[in-house]
Design a protein around this motif. Structure first.
Motif, mmCIF file in Angstrom:
data_model
loop_
_atom_site.group_PDB
_atom_site.id
_atom_site.type_symbol
_atom_site.label_atom_id
_atom_site.label_comp_id
_atom_site.label_asym_id
_atom_site.label_seq_id
_atom_site.Cartn_x
_atom_site.Cartn_y
_atom_site.Cartn_z
ATOM 1 N N ASP A 19 17.423 4.639 0.910
ATOM 2 C CA ASP A 19 16.883 4.512 -0.373
ATOM 3 C C ASP A 19 16.020 5.782 -0.240
ATOM 4 O O ASP A 19 15.535 4.994 0.829
ATOM 5 C CB ASP A 19 16.788 3.413 -0.065
ATOM 6 C CG ASP A 19 16.373 2.920 -1.908
ATOM 7 O OD1 ASP A 19 16.556 3.698 -2.726
ATOM 8 O OD2 ASP A 19 16.017 1.530 -1.984
ATOM 9 N N ASP A 48 12.869 6.682 -3.310
ATOM 10 C CA ASP A 48 12.352 5.534 -4.596
ATOM 11 C C ASP A 48 11.060 6.787 -5.334
ATOM 12 O O ASP A 48 10.817 8.162 -4.286
ATOM 13 C CB ASP A 48 11.318 4.604 -4.321
ATOM 14 C CG ASP A 48 11.797 3.475 -3.522
ATOM 15 O OD1 ASP A 48 12.779 3.336 -3.930
ATOM 16 O OD2 ASP A 48 11.463 2.632 -2.605
ATOM 17 N N SER A 90 7.918 7.884 -7.414
ATOM 18 C CA SER A 90 6.672 7.131 -7.990
ATOM 19 C C SER A 90 5.983 7.901 -8.620
ATOM 20 O O SER A 90 5.555 8.753 -8.827
ATOM 21 C CB SER A 90 5.961 6.059 -6.858
ATOM 22 O OG SER A 90 6.374 5.567 -6.263
ATOM 23 N N PHE A 98 6.196 1.957 -9.483
ATOM 24 C CA PHE A 98 6.830 2.296 -8.670
ATOM 25 C C PHE A 98 7.815 1.264 -9.113
ATOM 26 O O PHE A 98 7.297 0.318 -9.537
ATOM 27 C CB PHE A 98 6.138 2.911 -7.075
ATOM 28 C CG PHE A 98 6.108 1.469 -6.585
ATOM 29 C CD1 PHE A 98 5.897 -0.296 -5.522
ATOM 30 C CD2 PHE A 98 4.186 0.715 -7.323
ATOM 31 C CE1 PHE A 98 5.708 -0.769 -4.996
ATOM 32 C CE2 PHE A 98 3.334 0.047 -6.226
ATOM 33 C CZ PHE A 98 4.299 -0.732 -5.423
ATOM 34 N N TYR A 99 8.560 0.880 -8.144
ATOM 35 C CA TYR A 99 9.422 0.119 -8.382
ATOM 36 C C TYR A 99 9.468 -1.044 -8.591
ATOM 37 O O TYR A 99 9.981 -2.180 -9.114
ATOM 38 C CB TYR A 99 11.065 -0.017 -7.427
ATOM 39 C CG TYR A 99 10.647 -0.079 -6.014
ATOM 40 C CD1 TYR A 99 10.467 -1.447 -5.611
ATOM 41 C CD2 TYR A 99 10.275 0.559 -5.487
ATOM 42 C CE1 TYR A 99 10.425 -1.763 -4.704
ATOM 43 C CE2 TYR A 99 9.818 -0.024 -3.854
ATOM 44 C CZ TYR A 99 9.598 -0.569 -3.288
ATOM 45 O OH TYR A 99 9.566 -1.168 -2.113
ATOM 46 N N ASN A 100 8.205 -1.432 -7.868
ATOM 47 C CA ASN A 100 7.747 -3.288 -7.859
ATOM 48 C C ASN A 100 6.463 -2.861 -8.507
ATOM 49 O O ASN A 100 5.562 -4.093 -9.874
ATOM 50 C CB ASN A 100 7.140 -2.864 -6.326
ATOM 51 C CG ASN A 100 7.263 -4.611 -6.425
ATOM 52 O OD1 ASN A 100 8.256 -5.926 -6.672
ATOM 53 N ND2 ASN A 100 6.628 -5.341 -5.087
ATOM 54 N N HIS A 130 8.259 3.332 -15.254
ATOM 55 C CA HIS A 130 9.247 3.279 -15.183
ATOM 56 C C HIS A 130 10.601 2.804 -14.513
ATOM 57 O O HIS A 130 9.806 0.772 -15.309
ATOM 58 C CB HIS A 130 8.696 2.783 -13.827
ATOM 59 C CG HIS A 130 9.271 3.084 -12.467
ATOM 60 N ND1 HIS A 130 11.363 3.329 -12.325
ATOM 61 C CD2 HIS A 130 9.353 4.129 -11.090
ATOM 62 C CE1 HIS A 130 12.032 3.747 -10.655
ATOM 63 N NE2 HIS A 130 10.657 4.466 -10.312
ATOM 64 N N ASP A 177 13.694 0.468 -10.406
ATOM 65 C CA ASP A 177 15.143 1.335 -9.388
ATOM 66 C C ASP A 177 16.586 1.878 -8.700
ATOM 67 O O ASP A 177 17.450 1.230 -9.449
ATOM 68 C CB ASP A 177 14.999 0.758 -7.568
ATOM 69 C CG ASP A 177 14.931 1.006 -6.565
ATOM 70 O OD1 ASP A 177 14.703 2.214 -6.581
ATOM 71 O OD2 ASP A 177 15.539 0.062 -5.122
ATOM 72 N N GLU A 184 15.958 7.981 -10.807
ATOM 73 C CA GLU A 184 15.330 7.292 -11.069
ATOM 74 C C GLU A 184 14.854 7.658 -12.593
ATOM 75 O O GLU A 184 14.266 8.964 -12.199
ATOM 76 C CB GLU A 184 14.240 6.577 -10.498
ATOM 77 C CG GLU A 184 15.312 6.284 -9.070
ATOM 78 C CD GLU A 184 13.654 5.123 -8.783
ATOM 79 O OE1 GLU A 184 12.423 5.057 -8.126
ATOM 80 O OE2 GLU A 184 14.542 4.611 -6.942
ATOM 81 N N HIS A 241 11.882 4.775 1.473
ATOM 82 C CA HIS A 241 11.801 3.691 1.047
ATOM 83 C C HIS A 241 11.025 3.467 2.483
ATOM 84 O O HIS A 241 11.641 2.895 3.686
ATOM 85 C CB HIS A 241 13.431 2.992 0.939
ATOM 86 C CG HIS A 241 12.737 1.087 0.698
ATOM 87 N ND1 HIS A 241 12.143 0.759 -0.245
ATOM 88 C CD2 HIS A 241 13.127 -0.097 1.230
ATOM 89 C CE1 HIS A 241 12.246 -0.131 -0.082
ATOM 90 N NE2 HIS A 241 13.162 -0.267 0.855
#
Length: 628
Positions: free
Chosen positions: A473, A475, A477, A495-497, A508, A511, A522, A545
């Motif tokens: 994976d 990501d 950001s 980012f994804y979180n 964003h 994810d 993304e 990731h």
């Protein structure tokens, strides 16, 4: 799952274009500026070739005044070498522009040269170390239409350039004064310019000086020096220009003996070709392209300076047409020496190709006179083509070198005749104007003036893990940075979180577990009009990731790419693909957008490729954050 980031550092005139009598021809001799060294912004990872900062060196004036036998240099003087147009190269950060206020001095039309009271008020210069004196310059501290003259940046044969402060907005600007030393002098009060005996030539040159400035104001290209305003005072004309940060290319070349790689060289070259194409489309030539007239901003973008058309025209008028020329040995083609046919776009292309030759080989090309002598004596051309060199410091595509050789042809009719023809030789007939190269910068508003929301698509093709069987994976950001390159807070790492920035302008869209195909994996949407004022740069990162095995590096990723599109639908504005990363590194910055240095509401996109062994965590650390 996600990174936990703790902030170590938190960073909390309109000018009216004024037409003067008649049409107002450009001598934006900005190469006569000095650039004051500003504190260097800390780079994110390794910098590209054009991002390096070289020590300040005063480039010499390598222009030579060439005169045909029997032609006068003006007022009975013999031809002389023009005074140096450069002095100490340094840069200064300008404060953001403030609100516009009305000028306190009324604008006046171009006088018919009667004696008149000066419109400049001499004031005591500010305290500090004294610069070299310039007898023909206005007194430092003088007030000129709301601008305070703080420093003489340089003086050439056709003008004097000052660093000035706009007291209305407290911004630093550059002001160019038309002051041809062979045609005029200043009076006893050091204010009013008095033309000499060749009064008609002085007026003729002044008119063309202003005509070129008007043209520049209309062009408004990111890679052409921006002229803000023209006005007449003291029997001469003044151009108000942006005060740029960076250094001339010739200074950068002296400190970097290894040439730039081809992809970065293309990122430097293509924007200049676009600027020249725009200029040529308006029927104007530059006539003096060389490393000293190509300025590299702090962000690495090139700026075209010191247009020579007005100087050339004035000299030709003074020498009874075509008898006098201003040339830069090694960079000026044979037709600029006065007897080898008309000048056109091929003239500028020769000079640009000669500059590329210097960048690739480290040597200035032989002069057109040397090549002419060889041709007249039936000797081989003494300039060795790039395609025949076997000891170049870097590899370059044969087609790329052949295109430069073609533009360097001694005979004008053997060169590419237009920018479009030269570009085709460089990149092939299937040129994609939306494709960017490493280090290339483009102004978003230049392509789409009303653009307010963009969608940034990031994509990749993930390879297999270390066991050869499982894709891993990645990501996407975005880091929101201040003017010093530091993240404003942990909440400004998107980012994804953590999907939305504090002000809600950066979002964003979620994810994606794995990347494949040509679509975006993304996406990040940015509302440019509502980005916080303290945010100067938004940096985009692709990283592996954090839960993936430490044995996996980005060398297993193919097709890493970034695309910019209008958020509300439309075609791709720009796209950039990585050509490779350092083995074992787990993160890469692939691009950024940042505010225009002189127009905070306009944005620039930069194609980048800087890799980091620790992935997003390393990028965050360099942005002043602690990662745990």
């Amino acid at each position: 799952m996600g990174l936990m980031v703790i902030p170590r550092h938190l960073s909390d005139t309109e000018f009216q274009i004024e037409h003067i009598q008649g049409s107002c021809t450009l001598s934006a001799a900005v190469s006569e500026m000095r650039y004051a060294a500003a504190p260097e912004v800390r780079p994110m990872g390794e910098r590209g070739w054009f991002d390096r900062r070289a020590p300040a060196v005063a480039p010499k004036d390598d222009r030579t005044l060439i005169q045909a036998p029997g032609a006068s240099a003006g007022r009975g003087e013999e031809p002389t070498r023009l005074p140096g147009a450069h002095s100490e190269d340094r840069t200064v950060l300008a404060p953001p522009p403030g609100p516009e206020v009305e000028p306190t001095t009324a604008e006046a039309p171009m006088p018919a040269m009667p004696a008149a009271a000066p419109a400049i008020t001499p004031q005591r210069p500010t305290a500090g170390p004294r610069r070299p004196t310039y007898p023909m310059a206005l007194p430092l501290g003088s007030m000129l239409r709301g601008y305070r003259l703080d420093e003489v940046l340089g003086q050439g044969g056709f003008g004097i350039t000052y660093k000035a402060t706009d007291l209305r907005s407290q911004t630093a600007l550059a002001i160019k004064e038309f002051m041809p030393l062979q045609l005029a002098a200043r009076n006893a009060t050091r204010l009013t310019v008095h033309p000499g005996s060749d009064f008609d030539t002085y007026l003729w040159g002044l008119e063309r000086f202003c005509q070129e400035a008007e043209l520049l104001m209309e062009l408004q290209h990111f890679n052409i020096v921006r002229v803000r305003r023209i006005f007449h005072e003291n029997r001469t004309a003044y151009l108000v220009m942006d005060y740029e940060e960076g250094e001339p290319l010739d200074v950068l070349l002296k400190s970097n003996p290894v040439p730039p790689p081809e992809d970065e060289l293309m990122g430097f070259l293509l924007p200049l070709l676009d600027a020249l194409e725009l200029l040529h489309g308006r029927g104007t030539l530059h006539r003096d392209i060389k490393p000293g007239n190509l300025f590299i901003r702090l962000d690495g973008s090139p700026l075209l300076l010191d247009f020579g058309s007005a100087r050339q025209a004035t000299l030709e008028q003074q020498g009874q047409q075509q008898l006098t020329s201003l040339v830069s040995n090694g960079y000026s083609p044979v037709e600029q020496y006065g007897s080898a046919g008309p000048q056109g776009p091929w003239t500028d292309l020769y000079a640009l190709a000669a500059t590329l030759y210097r960048m690739i080989t480290g040597k200035t090309p032989l002069t057109a006179i040397d090549r002419s002598v060889a041709a007249l004596t039936r000797q081989p051309d003494p300039l060795v083509p790039l395609t025949r060199m076997t000891d170049l410091a870097r590899p370059y595509r044969p087609e790329f070198l052949a295109a430069i050789d073609a533009a360097l042809s001694h005979a004008p009719d053997q060169r590419p005749q237009t920018v479009a023809a030269f570009r085709t030789l460089l990149v092939g007939p299937a040129h994609d104007p939306e494709r960017l190269h490493a280090g290339q910068k483009v102004a978003l508003e230049q392509r789409t003036p009303d653009l307010s929301r963009i969608r940034v698509g990031l994509g990749w093709d993930a390879g297999d893990g270390p066991d050869g069987s499982k894709a891993f994976d990645l990501d996407a950001s975005a880091l929101l940075l201040d003017a010093e390159g530091r993240a404003l807070s942990e909440a400004h790492v998107i980012f994804y979180n953590q999907l939305v920035s504090p002000c809600g302008a950066v979002k964003h869209l979620g994810d994606a577990a794995a990347g494949s195909g040509s679509d975006d994996d993304e996406q990040i949407v940015i509302d440019l009009d509502h980005v916080e004022p303290d945010v100067h740069r938004i940096l985009f990162v692709i990283s592996i990731h954090e839960g993936t095995s430490d044995d996996v590096g980005l060398e297993a990723v193919t097709g890493a790419r970034i695309r910019l599109l209008p958020a509300d639908g439309g075609d791709v504005l720009y796209h950039y693909s990585l050509t490779g990363v350092t083995a074992g590194h787990r993160g890469v910055t692939i691009g950024s957008i940042y505010r225009h240095p002189h127009e905070p509401n306009e944005w620039i996109f930069s194609a980048e490729s800087r890799s980091y062994p620790g992935g997003l965590a390393d990028v965050a650390r360099e942005a002043g954050l602690e990662v745990g």
